[in-house]
Design a protein around this motif. Structure first.
Motif, PDB file in Angstrom:
ATOM      1  N   ARG A 178     -39.844 -23.452  47.570  1.00 48.01           N
ATOM      2  CA  ARG A 178     -40.279 -24.204  48.572  1.00 48.01           C
ATOM      3  C   ARG A 178     -39.670 -24.712  49.250  1.00 48.01           C
ATOM      4  NH1 ARG A 178     -41.178 -24.688  43.080  1.00 48.01           N
ATOM      5  NH2 ARG A 178     -40.009 -26.592  43.018  1.00 48.01           N
ATOM      6  N   LYS A 179     -38.667 -24.019  49.558  1.00 47.68           N
ATOM      7  CA  LYS A 179     -37.530 -24.527  50.873  1.00 47.68           C
ATOM      8  C   LYS A 179     -37.452 -23.963  51.436  1.00 47.68           C
ATOM      9  CE  LYS A 179     -33.398 -26.248  47.678  1.00 47.68           C
ATOM     10  NZ  LYS A 179     -31.955 -25.643  47.314  1.00 47.68           N
ATOM     11  N   VAL A 180     -37.621 -24.625  53.315  1.00 55.50           N
ATOM     12  CA  VAL A 180     -37.648 -23.819  54.021  1.00 55.50           C
ATOM     13  C   VAL A 180     -36.048 -22.960  54.728  1.00 55.50           C
ATOM     14  CG1 VAL A 180     -38.454 -23.239  56.519  1.00 55.50           C
ATOM     15  CG2 VAL A 180     -39.377 -24.344  55.142  1.00 55.50           C
ATOM     16  N   LEU A 181     -36.070 -21.327  54.921  1.00 63.09           N
ATOM     17  CA  LEU A 181     -34.582 -21.136  54.744  1.00 63.09           C
ATOM     18  C   LEU A 181     -34.403 -20.995  56.342  1.00 63.09           C
ATOM     19  CD1 LEU A 181     -34.468 -19.366  51.700  1.00 63.09           C
ATOM     20  CD2 LEU A 181     -33.155 -21.322  52.470  1.00 63.09           C
ATOM     21  N   THR A 182     -34.136 -20.538  56.839  1.00 60.52           N
ATOM     22  CA  THR A 182     -33.897 -19.999  58.374  1.00 60.52           C
ATOM     23  C   THR A 182     -33.305 -18.743  58.019  1.00 60.52           C
ATOM     24  OG1 THR A 182     -31.510 -20.619  58.689  1.00 60.52           O
ATOM     25  CG2 THR A 182     -32.832 -22.590  59.252  1.00 60.52           C
ATOM     26  N   ARG A 183     -34.246 -18.611  59.705  1.00 60.37           N
ATOM     27  CA  ARG A 183     -33.436 -16.633  59.527  1.00 60.37           C
ATOM     28  C   ARG A 183     -31.604 -16.596  59.909  1.00 60.37           C
ATOM     29  NH1 ARG A 183     -37.609 -17.060  62.184  1.00 60.37           N
ATOM     30  NH2 ARG A 183     -39.335 -16.450  62.419  1.00 60.37           N
ATOM     31  N   ASP A 184     -30.932 -16.933  59.952  1.00 65.20           N
ATOM     32  CA  ASP A 184     -29.221 -17.073  59.887  1.00 65.20           C
ATOM     33  C   ASP A 184     -28.647 -17.663  58.665  1.00 65.20           C
ATOM     34  OD1 ASP A 184     -29.049 -16.298  62.816  1.00 65.20           O
ATOM     35  OD2 ASP A 184     -28.324 -18.592  63.010  1.00 65.20           O
ATOM     36  N   GLN A 185     -29.496 -17.829  57.783  1.00 65.03           N
ATOM     37  CA  GLN A 185     -28.961 -18.346  56.224  1.00 65.03           C
ATOM     38  C   GLN A 185     -29.706 -16.898  55.618  1.00 65.03           C
ATOM     39  OE1 GLN A 185     -31.667 -22.242  55.297  1.00 65.03           O
ATOM     40  NE2 GLN A 185     -30.295 -23.012  54.957  1.00 65.03           N
ATOM     41  N   ILE A 186     -30.568 -16.327  55.517  1.00 65.92           N
ATOM     42  CA  ILE A 186     -30.765 -15.583  54.604  1.00 65.92           C
ATOM     43  C   ILE A 186     -30.029 -14.518  55.471  1.00 65.92           C
ATOM     44  CG2 ILE A 186     -33.161 -13.955  54.233  1.00 65.92           C
ATOM     45  CD1 ILE A 186     -34.956 -16.229  54.935  1.00 65.92           C
ATOM     46  N   LEU A 187     -29.590 -13.480  56.349  1.00 71.89           N
ATOM     47  CA  LEU A 187     -29.335 -13.331  57.063  1.00 71.89           C
ATOM     48  C   LEU A 187     -27.503 -12.732  56.547  1.00 71.89           C
ATOM     49  CD1 LEU A 187     -30.063 -12.307  60.943  1.00 71.89           C
ATOM     50  CD2 LEU A 187     -30.437 -11.117  58.943  1.00 71.89           C
ATOM     51  N   GLU A 188     -27.419 -14.509  56.530  1.00 70.08           N
ATOM     52  CA  GLU A 188     -25.950 -14.402  56.101  1.00 70.08           C
ATOM     53  C   GLU A 188     -25.797 -14.155  54.426  1.00 70.08           C
ATOM     54  OE1 GLU A 188     -22.224 -18.003  55.938  1.00 70.08           O
ATOM     55  OE2 GLU A 188     -24.807 -18.067  56.995  1.00 70.08           O
ATOM     56  N   TYR A 205     -38.129  -6.000  56.330  1.00 67.60           N
ATOM     57  CA  TYR A 205     -37.283  -6.429  54.601  1.00 67.60           C
ATOM     58  C   TYR A 205     -38.541  -7.287  54.220  1.00 67.60           C
ATOM     59  CZ  TYR A 205     -34.050  -3.311  53.733  1.00 67.60           C
ATOM     60  OH  TYR A 205     -32.539  -2.253  53.374  1.00 67.60           O
ATOM     61  N   ILE A 206     -38.693  -8.054  55.283  1.00 72.27           N
ATOM     62  CA  ILE A 206     -40.117  -9.368  54.728  1.00 72.27           C
ATOM     63  C   ILE A 206     -41.324  -8.494  54.587  1.00 72.27           C
ATOM     64  CG2 ILE A 206     -40.918 -10.985  55.228  1.00 72.27           C
ATOM     65  CD1 ILE A 206     -38.540 -12.625  54.433  1.00 72.27           C
ATOM     66  N   SER A 207     -41.891  -7.479  55.090  1.00 78.12           N
ATOM     67  CA  SER A 207     -42.429  -7.022  55.463  1.00 78.12           C
ATOM     68  C   SER A 207     -42.779  -5.950  54.242  1.00 78.12           C
ATOM     69  CB  SER A 207     -43.032  -6.361  56.790  1.00 78.12           C
ATOM     70  OG  SER A 207     -43.494  -5.421  56.515  1.00 78.12           O
ATOM     71  N   TYR A 208     -41.883  -5.507  54.107  1.00 74.00           N
ATOM     72  CA  TYR A 208     -41.800  -4.350  52.461  1.00 74.00           C
ATOM     73  C   TYR A 208     -42.182  -5.543  51.507  1.00 74.00           C
ATOM     74  CZ  TYR A 208     -41.255   0.236  55.307  1.00 74.00           C
ATOM     75  OH  TYR A 208     -41.282   0.816  55.670  1.00 74.00           O
ATOM     76  N   LEU A 209     -41.700  -6.420  51.711  1.00 76.92           N
ATOM     77  CA  LEU A 209     -41.639  -6.917  50.265  1.00 76.92           C
ATOM     78  C   LEU A 209     -42.791  -7.856  50.104  1.00 76.92           C
ATOM     79  CD1 LEU A 209     -39.341  -7.974  47.998  1.00 76.92           C
ATOM     80  CD2 LEU A 209     -39.130  -9.981  49.908  1.00 76.92           C
ATOM     81  N   ARG A 210     -43.590  -8.628  51.808  1.00 77.22           N
ATOM     82  CA  ARG A 210     -44.414  -8.579  51.264  1.00 77.22           C
ATOM     83  C   ARG A 210     -45.674  -7.826  50.867  1.00 77.22           C
ATOM     84  NH1 ARG A 210     -44.615 -12.009  57.015  1.00 77.22           N
ATOM     85  NH2 ARG A 210     -44.583 -14.024  56.034  1.00 77.22           N
ATOM     86  N   HIS A 211     -45.762  -6.610  51.209  1.00 75.77           N
ATOM     87  CA  HIS A 211     -46.627  -5.398  50.703  1.00 75.77           C
ATOM     88  C   HIS A 211     -46.042  -5.206  48.889  1.00 75.77           C
ATOM     89  CE1 HIS A 211     -47.940  -3.829  54.394  1.00 75.77           C
ATOM     90  NE2 HIS A 211     -47.301  -3.875  54.001  1.00 75.77           N
ATOM     91  N   LYS A 212     -45.089  -5.754  48.626  1.00 76.38           N
ATOM     92  CA  LYS A 212     -44.972  -5.740  47.283  1.00 76.38           C
ATOM     93  C   LYS A 212     -45.675  -6.652  46.684  1.00 76.38           C
ATOM     94  CE  LYS A 212     -41.378  -1.797  47.626  1.00 76.38           C
ATOM     95  NZ  LYS A 212     -40.202  -1.384  47.217  1.00 76.38           N
ATOM     96  N   HIS A 222     -44.116 -16.841  53.009  1.00 75.31           N
ATOM     97  CA  HIS A 222     -44.092 -17.264  54.348  1.00 75.31           C
ATOM     98  C   HIS A 222     -43.570 -17.434  55.589  1.00 75.31           C
ATOM     99  CE1 HIS A 222     -48.398 -18.766  51.812  1.00 75.31           C
ATOM    100  NE2 HIS A 222     -47.726 -18.230  51.059  1.00 75.31           N
ATOM    101  N   THR A 223     -44.128 -17.683  56.564  1.00 74.65           N
ATOM    102  CA  THR A 223     -43.535 -17.226  57.409  1.00 74.65           C
ATOM    103  C   THR A 223     -43.613 -18.541  58.098  1.00 74.65           C
ATOM    104  OG1 THR A 223     -43.943 -14.696  58.306  1.00 74.65           O
ATOM    105  CG2 THR A 223     -42.970 -16.937  60.020  1.00 74.65           C
ATOM    106  N   VAL A 224     -42.160 -19.007  58.524  1.00 76.73           N
ATOM    107  CA  VAL A 224     -42.470 -20.755  59.394  1.00 76.73           C
ATOM    108  C   VAL A 224     -41.665 -20.753  60.629  1.00 76.73           C
ATOM    109  CG1 VAL A 224     -41.073 -22.990  59.163  1.00 76.73           C
ATOM    110  CG2 VAL A 224     -41.721 -21.925  56.882  1.00 76.73           C
ATOM    111  N   ARG A 225     -42.810 -20.267  61.655  1.00 75.74           N
ATOM    112  CA  ARG A 225     -42.220 -20.331  62.433  1.00 75.74           C
ATOM    113  C   ARG A 225     -41.583 -21.240  63.748  1.00 75.74           C
ATOM    114  NH1 ARG A 225     -46.078 -16.566  65.053  1.00 75.74           N
ATOM    115  NH2 ARG A 225     -47.772 -17.381  63.564  1.00 75.74           N
ATOM    116  N   GLY A 226     -41.162 -20.172  64.183  1.00 81.33           N
ATOM    117  CA  GLY A 226     -39.770 -20.800  65.070  1.00 81.33           C
ATOM    118  C   GLY A 226     -38.603 -21.149  64.053  1.00 81.33           C
ATOM    119  N   VAL A 227     -39.022 -20.742  62.888  1.00 78.49           N
ATOM    120  CA  VAL A 227     -37.436 -21.184  61.875  1.00 78.49           C
ATOM    121  C   VAL A 227     -37.272 -19.988  60.957  1.00 78.49           C
ATOM    122  CG1 VAL A 227     -37.069 -22.714  59.751  1.00 78.49           C
ATOM    123  CG2 VAL A 227     -39.217 -23.315  61.940  1.00 78.49           C
ATOM    124  N   GLY A 228     -37.829 -19.773  60.065  1.00 77.65           N
ATOM    125  CA  GLY A 228     -37.690 -18.931  58.741  1.00 77.65           C
ATOM    126  C   GLY A 228     -38.578 -18.026  58.485  1.00 77.65           C
TER     127      GLY A 228
END
Length: 237
Positions: A178-188, A205-212, A222-228
């Protein structure tokens, strides 16, 4: 991962000797035990002789290409004994990157590359493959369930197979449901990256995880546009 007190053993596979020499030197300075070979068949023979803790594998090889080496490796090992693989690919060869991820690679590095960056990626992948601290509870959200001890993942009661990197990415998303995680947070957190320019790794990896994970309704990633990204039920559910 290697036993405590032992140097991590890395197999470096590339038909360009100056590259394997450079990589072996960089890894050696950082405390790794390194073997280098110059072809796909030599790589498979080396793996049979001594199982590495990680493989740095060039895609272009004079006999068996890196993808075929990875296929044969994955066919010969169980899910619990997967050797992490970092592919080396030519710059801008997106198809190579996608194919590598499909085969369960743990990362890729484009040529030309910085030896310092490659060493950091090797360290990060080995940290990821070391696993998590086990606990006596599961992470759950909606009909998604993750067992920290067995690394099993279920969605709607169906067991889902994930690579170690996919598992760590899902674990982070699920632990922060339920939290919005930024791309930088996830990469780190997931890749241990402290340098920029790796958004494409996360997106793939998000794409592959979604497929599964989102093969059944409702979608949870879910993608939060411009954030993560956020793992949550769709609005209104």
């Amino acid at each position: 991962m290697p036993d405590a007190g032992k140097k991590p053993f890395v197999l470096v596979v590339d038909d360009e000797e100056h590259i394997t020499e450079l990589v072996a030197m960089g890894l050696g300075y950082n405390g790794f035990d390194v073997e280098r070979v110059g072809s796909g068949r030599a790589a498979l023979e080396a793996i049979d002789r001594r199982r590495p803790d990680l493989i740095v594998l060039d895609v272009m090889q004079p006999d068996l290409d890196g993808f075929e080496v990875a296929r044969r490796l994955r066919q010969s090992e169980g899910a619990a004994t997967r050797v992490p693989v970092i592919f080396l690919t030519a710059r801008d060869q997106t198809r190579d990157k996608v194919e590598g991820l499909r085969l369960g690679s743990d990362d890729y590095v484009t040529k030309p590359f910085s030896i310092e960056e490659l060493v950091e990626r090797v360290k990060a992948v080995l940290r990821r493959s070391a696993g998590y601290v086990t606990g006596d509870h599961r992470l759950t959200y909606a009909d998604l369930e993750l067992d920290d001890e067995t690394r099993d993942v279920w969605r709607a009661g169906q067991l889902i197979e994930l690579t170690p990197t996919e598992y760590k990415l899902l674990h982070y998303l699920l632990a922060n449901a339920r939290k919005v995680l930024t791309r930088d947070q996830i990469l780190e957190h997931v890749w241990d990256y402290t340098f920029a320019g790796n958004a494409s790794v996360l997106e793939t990896y998000i794409s592959y995880l979604r497929h599964k994970i989102d093969a059944v309704e409702p979608p949870l990633i879910h993608t939060v546009r411009g954030v993560g990204y956020s793992l949550r039920l769709p609005s209104g559910q």
